[in-house]
Design a protein around this motif. Structure first.
Motif, PDB file in Angstrom:
ATOM      1  N   ARG A  96       0.977  -0.750   0.057  1.00  0.00           N
ATOM      2  CA  ARG A  96      -0.145  -0.188  -0.228  1.00  0.00           C
ATOM      3  C   ARG A  96       0.980   1.291   0.242  1.00  0.00           C
ATOM      4  O   ARG A  96       1.938   1.510   1.044  1.00  0.00           O
ATOM      5  N   GLU A 153       1.269   3.979   2.221  1.00  0.00           N
ATOM      6  CA  GLU A 153       1.653   4.185   3.055  1.00  0.00           C
ATOM      7  C   GLU A 153       2.238   3.224   3.780  1.00  0.00           C
ATOM      8  O   GLU A 153       3.454   3.642   4.618  1.00  0.00           O
ATOM      9  N   GLU A 154       2.658   2.342   3.108  1.00  0.00           N
ATOM     10  CA  GLU A 154       3.449   1.108   3.636  1.00  0.00           C
ATOM     11  C   GLU A 154       4.972   1.049   2.777  1.00  0.00           C
ATOM     12  O   GLU A 154       6.073   0.752   3.063  1.00  0.00           O
TER      13      GLU A 154
END
Ligand code: MN
Length: 244
Positions: free
Chosen positions: A171, A173-174
């Motif tokens: 993702r 945000e990862e």
């Protein structure tokens, strides 16, 4: 200054999400033309069609492309047709992708996504290839592409190499960041492993399933290591026939 003109191509086909979001990112920076295979055309490397004529159709591609063509040929056919016949102007850049599946390590040798970028480079067009994990969605590519594209356009690359970008299957945000100038790992991302069945007529049905590799055996500064560790990998790939 004149806005840049982009030729956007891929190997997965004109109707795929990957090419839509690459064209959309390019459209934020310039004028976009699309030429892509009419059907799934992966693992064709730089193959071209020589014995049959190509069928080319104008296709709708809202909202990002000025004009889009579907070509019933290989990715390299699309580049040749677009550059030498279809496009009304010569492009400043060629963008290929976003491919469904990584193009790292040895897989680069088979890739139609990279093959199309090499075709662009051999025609003197600065070219870049983009690929993403076949697991997960394209949210990271979609969110990282606009700024990454701007940085790549401003980074000089030798006239005998393309940029090769791979987005990890995580993702947005990862994602742990961008790693530049990754070396191409001298290995396949999946090990060859055939499942074999004997048919009634005595022939063998063999399907290469591919076994995942052990991250511990992957060189640390490589493209494969970067994506498997959650980084966007940027590499240069030198064109074998342009290396004097
Ligand atoms: Mn593909």
């Amino acid at each position: 200054m004149r806005i840049p003109v982009f030729l956007v191509v891929n190997d997965d086909g004109v109707d795929t999400e990957g090419i839509r979001l690459l064209a959309a990112a390019a459209a934020q920076l310039g004028e976009v033309y699309v030429a892509a295979p009419s059907r799934q055309s992966s693992a064709m490397s730089q193959r071209i069609t020589i014995y049959e004529p190509l069928t080319v159709r104008r296709v709708p591609f809202p909202p990002s492309a000025v004009c889009a063509w579907s070509v019933d040929g290989t990715p390299a056919d699309c580049v040749k047709a677009a550059l030498h016949e279809l496009m009304p102007v010569w492009p400043d850049f060629l963008l290929s992708g976003v491919n469904f599946g990584y193009n790292t390590g040895f897989d680069i040798a088979y890739s139609g996504t990279v093959g199309a970028a090499m075709e662009g480079l051999m025609n003197g067009v600065p070219s870049m290839a983009f690929s993403s994990s076949h697991e997960g969605d394209l949210a990271l590519a979609e969110c990282a592409l606009p700024s990454l594209l701007e940085r790549l356009l401003n980074r000089e690359v030798e006239r005998k190499a393309i940029w090769n970008v791979n987005f990890p299957g995580v993702r947005p945000e990862e994602c742990r960041g961008i790693l530049w100038n990754r070396r191409i790992a001298p290995m396949q991302l999946y090990l060859d492993a055939f499942s074999v069945e004997e048919r009634e007529d005595g022939s063998l049905s063999m399907k290469n399933q591919g076994l995942p590799i052990d991250l511990k055996r992957v060189p640390e500064n490589s493209d494969v290591h970067a994506v498997l560790s959650g980084y966007i990998s940027v590499s240069k790939i030198y064109c074998p026939v342009l290396q004097g």
